[in-house]
Design an enzyme around this catalytic site. Structure first.
Site, short mmCIF file in Angstrom:
data_model
loop_
_atom_site.label_atom_id
_atom_site.label_comp_id
_atom_site.label_asym_id
_atom_site.label_seq_id
_atom_site.Cartn_x
_atom_site.Cartn_y
_atom_site.Cartn_z
N ARG A 1 16.28 99.21 -16.69
CA ARG A 1 15.01 99.08 -16.15
C ARG A 1 14.61 100.52 -15.23
O ARG A 1 13.63 101.02 -15.11
CB ARG A 1 15.17 98.21 -15.43
CG ARG A 1 13.94 97.83 -14.30
CD ARG A 1 14.09 96.51 -13.60
NE ARG A 1 13.23 96.17 -12.59
CZ ARG A 1 13.09 96.45 -11.44
NH1 ARG A 1 14.41 97.23 -10.82
NH2 ARG A 1 12.23 96.11 -10.29
N ALA A 2 15.72 100.96 -14.40
CA ALA A 2 15.65 102.00 -13.42
C ALA A 2 15.41 103.50 -14.25
O ALA A 2 14.38 104.19 -13.79
CB ALA A 2 16.83 102.27 -12.60
N GLY B 1 35.09 105.62 -23.85
CA GLY B 1 34.97 105.71 -25.53
C GLY B 1 33.31 106.19 -25.48
O GLY B 1 33.20 107.11 -26.13
N ASP C 1 35.99 96.76 -16.01
CA ASP C 1 37.33 96.90 -15.64
C ASP C 1 37.69 97.83 -14.44
O ASP C 1 38.43 97.89 -13.74
CB ASP C 1 38.11 97.44 -17.04
CG ASP C 1 38.33 96.36 -18.04
OD1 ASP C 1 38.36 95.28 -17.73
OD2 ASP C 1 38.73 96.81 -19.20
N GLU D 1 49.02 83.53 -4.91
CA GLU D 1 50.51 83.35 -4.43
C GLU D 1 51.13 84.54 -5.16
O GLU D 1 52.05 85.09 -4.61
CB GLU D 1 51.21 82.12 -4.84
CG GLU D 1 51.20 81.08 -3.92
CD GLU D 1 49.72 80.50 -3.42
OE1 GLU D 1 48.95 80.49 -4.43
OE2 GLU D 1 49.50 80.18 -2.35
N SER E 1 51.35 74.03 -3.61
CA SER E 1 50.88 74.37 -4.85
C SER E 1 50.55 75.81 -4.77
O SER E 1 50.77 76.51 -3.68
CB SER E 1 49.43 73.86 -4.78
OG SER E 1 48.56 74.37 -3.73
N GLU F 1 45.18 90.01 -18.32
CA GLU F 1 45.53 89.64 -19.90
C GLU F 1 46.46 90.87 -20.35
O GLU F 1 47.36 90.68 -21.15
CB GLU F 1 44.32 89.57 -20.49
CG GLU F 1 43.52 91.04 -20.55
CD GLU F 1 42.12 91.01 -21.61
OE1 GLU F 1 41.17 91.37 -20.97
OE2 GLU F 1 42.28 90.19 -22.56
N ARG G 1 49.98 74.46 -15.35
CA ARG G 1 48.70 74.31 -16.15
C ARG G 1 48.18 76.00 -16.21
O ARG G 1 48.45 76.79 -15.10
CB ARG G 1 47.59 73.89 -15.46
CG ARG G 1 47.74 72.22 -15.22
CD ARG G 1 47.78 71.73 -16.79
NE ARG G 1 47.96 70.31 -16.65
CZ ARG G 1 49.02 69.61 -16.38
NH1 ARG G 1 50.33 70.20 -16.36
NH2 ARG G 1 49.27 68.17 -16.28
N ILE H 1 33.84 84.42 -19.47
CA ILE H 1 32.73 83.92 -18.61
C ILE H 1 32.71 85.13 -17.48
O ILE H 1 31.75 85.34 -16.70
CB ILE H 1 33.21 82.72 -17.89
CG1 ILE H 1 34.48 82.87 -16.91
CG2 ILE H 1 33.15 81.44 -18.60
CD1 ILE H 1 34.68 81.67 -15.73
O1 F6P Z 1 35.47 95.99 -21.36
C1 F6P Z 1 36.87 95.89 -21.36
C2 F6P Z 1 37.22 94.47 -21.31
O2 F6P Z 1 36.39 93.61 -20.44
C3 F6P Z 1 38.67 93.90 -21.34
O3 F6P Z 1 39.07 94.02 -19.91
C4 F6P Z 1 38.95 92.82 -22.26
O4 F6P Z 1 40.18 92.99 -22.67
C5 F6P Z 1 37.96 93.40 -23.37
O5 F6P Z 1 36.91 93.93 -22.66
C6 F6P Z 1 37.49 92.05 -24.14
O6 F6P Z 1 36.67 92.67 -25.18
P1 F6P Z 1 36.23 91.88 -26.38
O7 F6P Z 1 34.95 91.33 -25.97
O8 F6P Z 1 35.94 92.94 -27.35
O9 F6P Z 1 37.30 90.61 -26.35
#
Ligand code: F6P
Length: 308
Positions: free
Chosen positions: A6-7, A89, A113, A173, A202, A209, A232, A239
């Site tokens: 937009r900007a 990239g 990230d 923790e 707890s 990941e 768990r 999200i």
């Molecule tokens: O943009 C990077 C990222 O958010 C990573 O942290 C994550 O692993 C990846 O994208 C997930 O990408 P995709 O939607 O291809 O699973």
């Protein structure tokens, strides 16, 4: 990203320039999937997550002949410059396009990230961080009521920025993340046991990941096998990549979108924008290959201290 689009469009409009929106990133350049984008097209997008222009991976962009054809198409259409929103990239692709074909390119850092060199922040990081923290606050209610251990996996395939900052903000923790110097899993049980001995009932462990242990499910298997622990696992997943952006992300998207256009109009040709200590900064696109930033070690240590 919509704030930046937009900007850029409205700043260009203010300077008397026409703008085309390229759909699906480089794939759209290859397929000439671009359309005029006016200030009116950008109404009511500021508060929307994602990008109105969509996005795609484009392996074909690695081929010199494909880039040459796209560059010629841009020149034939009278396009003077390109604004690219993305990560390393995308910026590498823009740097090569500029170097090979002289098309001026500006980069706006867009990745949740927050792992690009030369900038303290990237678009989406603050929103993703706040989403993760809000989700873990909710998980904390169950962890506390049921006196349970939770492993919560956040995004970060090769970066612990979200994990470490989330850990501080939600009082985790422990935190495990890819750049950690020590293998997080080895110390985890000692850390958790120390907490339990101090009376904790707890625990929440934040796992990026991309952590070397292989993610939250893998760690839970190990903890069950090695220590017979019950827990768990929650994977927050995508999200974190959606939802209405925070004010901080909207403000920086707006600043960078407008600045990219102003600099291109002033004749700059190969740069990307960032923020350092609150100031808007610019550096050459070629410097996207500098070492990427690691999460401040101080934050990981602090997370451990505050988990007492
Ligand atoms: O943009 C990077 C990222 O958010 C990573 O942290 C994550 O692993 C990846 O994208 C997930 O990408 P995709 O939607 O291809 O699973």
């Amino acid at each position: 990203m919509n704030a930046a689009i937009r900007a850029a469009v409205r700043q260009a409009d203010a300077l008397g320039m026409d703008v085309y929106g390229v759909y699906r990133g480089y794939q759209g350049l290859v397929e000439q999937d671009w359309r005029p984008l006016t200030s009116r097209h950008c109404a009511n997008i500021l508060q929307r997550g994602g990008t109105i222009l969509n996005t795609a991976r484009c392996d074909a962009w690695r081929l010199p002949a494909v880039r040459a054809k796209a560059a010629q198409d841009l020149k034939d259409a009278g396009v003077d410059a390109l604004v690219v929103i993305g990560g390393d990239g995308s910026f590498t692709g823009a740097e090569i396009l500029n170097r090979e074909h002289g098309i001026p390119c500006a980069g706006i850092p867009g990745t949740i990230d927050n792992d690009l060199p030369g900038t303290d922040r990237t678009l989406g990081f603050d929103t993703a961080l706040n989403t993760a923290v809000q989700a873990i606050d909710r998980i904390r209610d169950t962890a506390s009521a049921h006196e349970r251990l939770f492993l919560v996996e956040v995004m970060g395939r090769s970066s612990g920025m979200i994990a470490v900052n989330t850990a501080i903000a939600c009082g985790a923790e422990a935190v495990l993340y890819p750049e950690a110097e020590e293998h997080g899993y080895q110390a985890l049980v000692t850390q958790l046991r120390a907490g339990w001995e101090r009376g904790k009932r707890s625990s929440i462990v934040v796992v990026a990941e991309g952590d070397a242990s292989g993610g939250a499910y893998k760690i839970s298997e190990l903890l069950r096998k090695d220590h017979n622990l019950d827990m768990r696992v929650v994977v927050l997943g995508h999200i974190q990549r959606g939802g209405s952006p925070t004010a901080i992300d909207r403000i920086w998207g707006s600043r960078w979108g407008a600045e990219a256009v102003k600099r291109l109009a002033a004749g700059e040709t190969s740069f990307y924008l960032g923020s350092e200590n609150g100031e808007l900064v610019s550096r050459p696109l070629a410097r996207i290959h500098d070492p990427k930033p690691n999460p401040p070690k101080e934050l990981a240590i602090l997370a451990g201290v505050l988990a007492r």
